[in-house]
Design an enzyme around this catalytic site. Structure first.
Site, PDB file in Angstrom:
ATOM      1  CD  GLU A 171      42.026  38.609  47.112  1.00  0.00           C
ATOM      2  OE1 GLU A 171      41.510  39.724  46.984  1.00  0.00           O
ATOM      3  OE2 GLU A 171      41.470  37.561  46.741  1.00  0.00           O
ATOM      4  CD  GLU A 363      39.105  35.066  49.752  1.00  0.00           C
ATOM      5  OE1 GLU A 363      38.482  35.550  48.784  1.00  0.00           O
ATOM      6  OE2 GLU A 363      39.703  35.749  50.604  1.00  0.00           O
TER       7      GLU A 363
HETATM    8  C1  FCB Z   1      38.332  38.439  47.640  1.00  0.00           C
HETATM    9  C2  FCB Z   1      38.468  38.940  49.066  1.00  0.00           C
HETATM   10  C3  FCB Z   1      37.324  38.535  49.956  1.00  0.00           C
HETATM   11  C4  FCB Z   1      36.002  38.604  49.241  1.00  0.00           C
HETATM   12  C5  FCB Z   1      36.047  37.849  47.942  1.00  0.00           C
HETATM   13  C6  FCB Z   1      34.744  37.807  47.190  1.00  0.00           C
HETATM   14  O1  FCB Z   1      39.005  39.319  46.795  1.00  0.00           O
HETATM   15  O2  FCB Z   1      39.654  38.445  49.633  1.00  0.00           O
HETATM   16  O3  FCB Z   1      37.361  39.353  51.093  1.00  0.00           O
HETATM   17  O4  FCB Z   1      35.630  39.920  49.069  1.00  0.00           O
HETATM   18  O5  FCB Z   1      37.047  38.399  47.121  1.00  0.00           O
END
Ligand code: FCB
Length: 464
Positions: A171, A363
């Protein structure tokens, strides 16, 4: 209901059913085995920086409980796991001396995963920069990208015989925005020029690392970035000003990263916005865009919610405003809108704009604060509904041709959620913060059924 809702939805053979974590959020043991200090160790000590004064000092104690947590994954029936390597464990001062005990730790962890048939996806940088590098400017300093490439080579040499897939950077937008513009994440800076500089150096670091991977001759290894991708939606789709503002916001959040990495250079519209806001982008040197476009083998999609955009000025320097969201759209306990259809649209858009690049959902998940009940179980049925809806969206996108190879749920386990400390619970597995006792939630049991069968059960079917 459509037939999709009443029948088992089968995913392609070989689909990766995974879970996702990062080092600082789960490992704890910050002083063990020669680990150096990271920017998050330091940031957590700043009064008021993290809710409740929480720190990652202990987290889920996974550094010591790795075997237990791998057994949990095996119980969940997953075949893949994304985790991050802590740079300060491997090169405690950021550059130079390699700490063998750090490498040994991840050797054991990776071997443990493989013994259970769980394929490792290793992230090289999930925000825990060694403070020694921060003290010489951190990601504002171009040299940090070079140090990162050296660190990447150490990791490729040590683990490349067993780790095929690598996320270089997690990110880059969030590192720039929260870490350097808003000061809400480590290192806590509030400087717009620093924010865009840092984002460029993170992309450069990615390019240099991928170049090193290619030079190492690991033909089958693959690398990509995990992006925080947010679909942007106009507040009023019939208002051309809102539509234009939405396209601009997309440039800021998504295209600014995806376009250069996939060989299109920085998007001109956003470049102009940045130049207006901070002046000349003098940190972009000749040849950088070639390095950044050195090759990405997949797009890592971190997906949580969307942004609703209207024309006008918000808090930042941009000619758009982020609206609060719609009252009729359901939300997680963190207040994030639940919009699985936007995930399907996003996957299709990536497929169209960057054709042929495999997609991994690196994610996706939700905060629900459910605690163990009198029966000892955690009945987090809202999380089941959330994951089910998002997997249905993924399935639709695959059906329409998007090359999605896997889904890594955020998170395996309740963990340290950065500036919000331990309050938000994202896990399929509950952790009692006092005892470290793990309890697989109902969502974990449900996900196990999905991962084992490779199919989603019909909506409403009692599979627990
Ligand atoms: C993302 C992050 C991860 C976690 C999620 C909820 O931005 O990569 O580490 O905090 O959000």
């Amino acid at each position: 209901m459509t037939t999709d809702d009443t029948e088992f939805l089968r995913f392609p053979d070989g689909f990766r059913w995974g879970t996702s974590t990062s080092a600082y959020q789960v490992e704890g043991a910050v002083g063990a085995d020669g680990r150096g200090e990271s920017v998050w160790d330091r940031f957590c000590r700043v009064p008021g920086a993290v809710e409740n004064g929480d720190t990652g000092d202990v987290a889920c104690d996974q550094y010591r409980r790795g075997t237990e947590d791998i057994a949990l994954m095996a119980g969940l029936g997953t075949n893949a796991h994304r985790f991050s390597l802590a740079w300060p464990r491997i090169i405690p001062e950021g550059g130079g001396r390699v700490e063998k005990r750090g490498l040994d730790h991840y050797d054991r962890f990776i071997d443990g995963l493989l013994e259970q048939g769980i394929s490792p996806l290793a992230t090289l940088y999930h925000w825990d920069l060694p403070v020694a590098l921060q003290d010489s400017g951190g990601w504002r300093n171009r040299d940090t990208a070079e140090r990162f490439a050296e660190y990447a080579v150490v990791c490729f040499d040590a683990f490349g015989d067993r780790v095929r897939d690598w996320v270089t950077i997690n990110e880059p937008w969030i590192v720039g925005l929260l870490g350097h513009q808003l000061g809400l994440h480590a290192p806590g800076e509030k400087d717009l020029k620093a924010s865009v500089t840092v984002m460029h150096h993170l992309l450069l670091a990615h390019g240099l690392a991928v170049g090193a991977l290619r030079t190492a001759g690991r033909e089958d290894a693959r690398a990509g970035i995990a992006y925080s991708l947010f679909p942007n939606t106009p507040d009023d789709p019939s208002d051309p000003a809102d539509v234009a503002a939405t396209a601009a916001s997309d440039g800021y959040v998504n295209r600014w990263f995806l376009d250069p990495v996939h060989g299109h250079g920085y998007p001109q519209d956003m470049r102009e916005h940045w130049e207006q806001a901070v002046g000349e982008l003098d940190f972009i040197h000749d040849g950088d865009l070639g390095t950044i476009a050195a090759g990405s083998d997949f797009i890592g999609v971190n997906f949580y919610s969307r942004r609703i955009i209207s024309a006008g000025r918000g808090d930042g320097p941009w000619p758009w405003k982020v609206e609060k969201g719609r009252p009729d759209v359901p939300r997680t306990d963190l207040g994030w809108e639940i919009v699985p259809d936007d995930l399907a649209a996003l996957l299709m858009r990536l497929h169209e704009d960057y054709p042929g690049v495999p997609l991994l959902i690196t994610e996706n998940g939700a905060v629900y604060g459910d605690e163990p009940g009198a029966d000892g179980a955690v009945h987090d049925h809202r999380r089941i509904a959330f994951v089910d809806a998002h997997l249905r969206a993924v399935h639709r996108a695959i059906g329409a041709g998007a090359p999605v190879e896997g889904y890594y749920h955020w998170s395996l386990i309740d963990n340290f959620e950065w500036a919000m400390g331990y309050r938000p619970r994202f896990g399929l597995v509950h952790v009692d913060r006092r005892t470290q006792r793990r309890t697989v939630k109902d969502s974990g049991r449900w996900y196990a059924g999905v991962a084992r069968s490779g199919a989603l059960p019909p909506i409403g079917e009692d599979v627990l």
